[in-house]
Design a protein around this motif. Structure first.
Motif, PDB file in Angstrom:
ATOM      1  N   GLU A 149      10.746  -0.628  -1.143  1.00  0.00           N
ATOM      2  CA  GLU A 149       8.987  -1.056  -1.228  1.00  0.00           C
ATOM      3  C   GLU A 149       8.515  -0.131  -1.354  1.00  0.00           C
ATOM      4  OE1 GLU A 149       8.039  -5.413  -0.785  1.00  0.00           O
ATOM      5  OE2 GLU A 149       8.298  -4.343  -2.506  1.00  0.00           O
ATOM      6  N   TRP A 153       5.079   2.170  -4.355  1.00  0.00           N
ATOM      7  CA  TRP A 153       3.687   2.775  -3.872  1.00  0.00           C
ATOM      8  C   TRP A 153       2.785   2.495  -4.710  1.00  0.00           C
ATOM      9  CZ3 TRP A 153       0.824   6.426  -4.904  1.00  0.00           C
ATOM     10  CH2 TRP A 153       1.692   7.664  -5.463  1.00  0.00           C
ATOM     11  N   GLN A 155       3.054   0.933  -7.684  1.00  0.00           N
ATOM     12  CA  GLN A 155       2.394   0.615  -7.790  1.00  0.00           C
ATOM     13  C   GLN A 155       1.409  -0.704  -7.304  1.00  0.00           C
ATOM     14  OE1 GLN A 155       5.992  -2.430  -9.315  1.00  0.00           O
ATOM     15  NE2 GLN A 155       7.246  -0.809 -10.456  1.00  0.00           N
ATOM     16  N   TYR A 156       1.428  -0.747  -6.167  1.00  0.00           N
ATOM     17  CA  TYR A 156       0.829  -1.416  -5.139  1.00  0.00           C
ATOM     18  C   TYR A 156      -0.107  -1.084  -5.354  1.00  0.00           C
ATOM     19  CZ  TYR A 156       5.935  -2.709  -3.543  1.00  0.00           C
ATOM     20  OH  TYR A 156       6.563  -3.533  -3.341  1.00  0.00           O
ATOM     21  N   TYR A 157      -0.596   0.313  -5.271  1.00  0.00           N
ATOM     22  CA  TYR A 157      -1.817   1.492  -5.468  1.00  0.00           C
ATOM     23  C   TYR A 157      -2.428   1.424  -6.713  1.00  0.00           C
ATOM     24  CZ  TYR A 157      -4.710   6.222  -4.825  1.00  0.00           C
ATOM     25  OH  TYR A 157      -5.341   6.643  -4.565  1.00  0.00           O
ATOM     26  N   HIS A 159      -3.200  -2.099  -7.652  1.00  0.00           N
ATOM     27  CA  HIS A 159      -3.691  -3.706  -7.412  1.00  0.00           C
ATOM     28  C   HIS A 159      -4.677  -3.031  -6.562  1.00  0.00           C
ATOM     29  CE1 HIS A 159       1.070  -5.132  -6.931  1.00  0.00           C
ATOM     30  NE2 HIS A 159       0.190  -4.513  -8.139  1.00  0.00           N
ATOM     31  N   ARG A 214      -0.430  -5.136 -12.570  1.00  0.00           N
ATOM     32  CA  ARG A 214      -0.938  -6.704 -11.608  1.00  0.00           C
ATOM     33  C   ARG A 214      -0.718  -7.046 -12.535  1.00  0.00           C
ATOM     34  NH1 ARG A 214      -7.743  -4.847 -10.939  1.00  0.00           N
ATOM     35  NH2 ARG A 214      -7.037  -3.293  -9.239  1.00  0.00           N
ATOM     36  N   TYR A 219      -1.020 -10.709 -10.412  1.00  0.00           N
ATOM     37  CA  TYR A 219      -2.303 -11.081 -10.198  1.00  0.00           C
ATOM     38  C   TYR A 219      -3.600 -10.435 -11.093  1.00  0.00           C
ATOM     39  CZ  TYR A 219      -0.007  -9.166  -5.124  1.00  0.00           C
ATOM     40  OH  TYR A 219       0.332  -9.740  -4.032  1.00  0.00           O
TER      41      TYR A 219
END
Length: 300
Positions: A149, A153, A155-157, A159, A214, A219
């Motif tokens: 995970e 980071w 990839q989540y950023y 989002h 996303r 998402y």
């Protein structure tokens, strides 16, 4: 001395795809596909060597990169896996290529793996960076181990609105950081990065990238016209064409596990090669190993 590649354009239903061309058009076709955040410069030491052996080598700029452009403003700037695969099929159709050898990594590897899995008659052989690159989107909401995970980071950023703004304002700096993190032992990256960075100035780059990261986590909705392909990919179809997986032992985003977890997804001739001292940008860091893998399959 290697000749500069010919830059041409192929008009498809959605895109005007820019591609660099090496070798004689009468040769057996080989298509080389870059990833994020890279461009055709990743294959600068691979494509000419194939051309010298008589192959017709096509190195496209993916959607959102370099001179590739969408045909009109109303087209969804999708970065989903099915869109990348459809672009590859459309490019082959536009260039009247019934079958080709494919080599790709990251986003390009995803396109190559999908076409190899769903249209094996179109693929002579496959060299894939990091194995089976078909996303298992229905399972994407399940958290992974904390270390993995942490490596995801960015990839989540993406989002978040903050991540979108950062990629918009600081795309060259952010992508250069990813180069360093993902290829930590590659000494040539700093010198070579400026050759690829202009490709990220494409007006659709940010929108395509954000949609890609996303959509894979559910998402963002995908292109409705590609939903049929995404549904087929939920079954994680096997790849039956002769394949070699190249994995960087020093890959900072997806280090090669000791056990080959992807082998079960290949039903034909298959081999995994773990490359010592190599990170994520496999063909640019290890051009000779990439070339060797292709020739082992093409000339078998």
């Amino acid at each position: 001395m290697n000749q500069a590649p010919r830059i041409n354009f192929a008009v498809t239903p959605l895109l005007r795809i820019a591609y660099e061309e090496h070798g004689p058009a009468s040769g057996a076709p080989v298509i080389l596909l870059h990833g994020f955040p890279y461009d055709p410069r990743a294959f600068d030491e691979v494509a000419p060597a194939l051309a010298q052996r008589g192959y017709w080598v096509i190195v496209p700029y993916l959607r959102g990169y370099g001179p590739t452009r969408f045909n009109n403003p109303s087209i969804l700037r999708s970065g989903q896996q099915a869109a990348l695969a459809q672009d590859l099929l459309d490019l082959m159709q536009a260039l009247a290529i019934p079958q080709a050898g494919l080599c790709g990594y990251d986003w390009g590897g995803r396109a190559a793996c999908i076409v190899a899995a769903l249209w094996p008659e179109r693929v002579r052989c496959l060299v894939t960076g990091d194995g089976y690159n078909v996303q298992d989107i229905p399972r994407s909401t399940q958290p992974l181990d904390p270390e993995t995970e942490h490596r995801l980071w960015y990839q989540y950023y993406f989002h978040s609105a903050r991540g979108v703004e950062s990629l918009t304002q600081n795309r060259r700096e952010l992508c250069q950081l990813l180069w360093r993190l993902w290829s930590p032992t590659w000494t040539r990256g700093t010198a070579l990065y400026p050759l690829s960075a202009p490709s990220f100035d494409n007006p659709d780059f940010v929108e395509v990238v954000i949609h890609s990261y996303r959509h894979r986590f559910m998402y963002a909705p995908g292109d409705p016209t590609l939903e049929w392909m995404e549904e087929r990919l939920t079954a994680q179809p096997a790849i039956s064409v002769p394949s070699i997986s190249l994995c960087g032992a020093d890959d900072g985003v997806g280090p090669a596990p000791e056990f080959d977890e992807d082998a079960e997804h290949f039903s034909g001739v298959y081999e995994r090669r773990v490359l010592a001292g190599v990170g994520h940008n496999i063909p640019q860091e290890a051009p000779q190993a990439t070339l060797r893998a292709l020739l082992d399959l093409l000339e078998d």
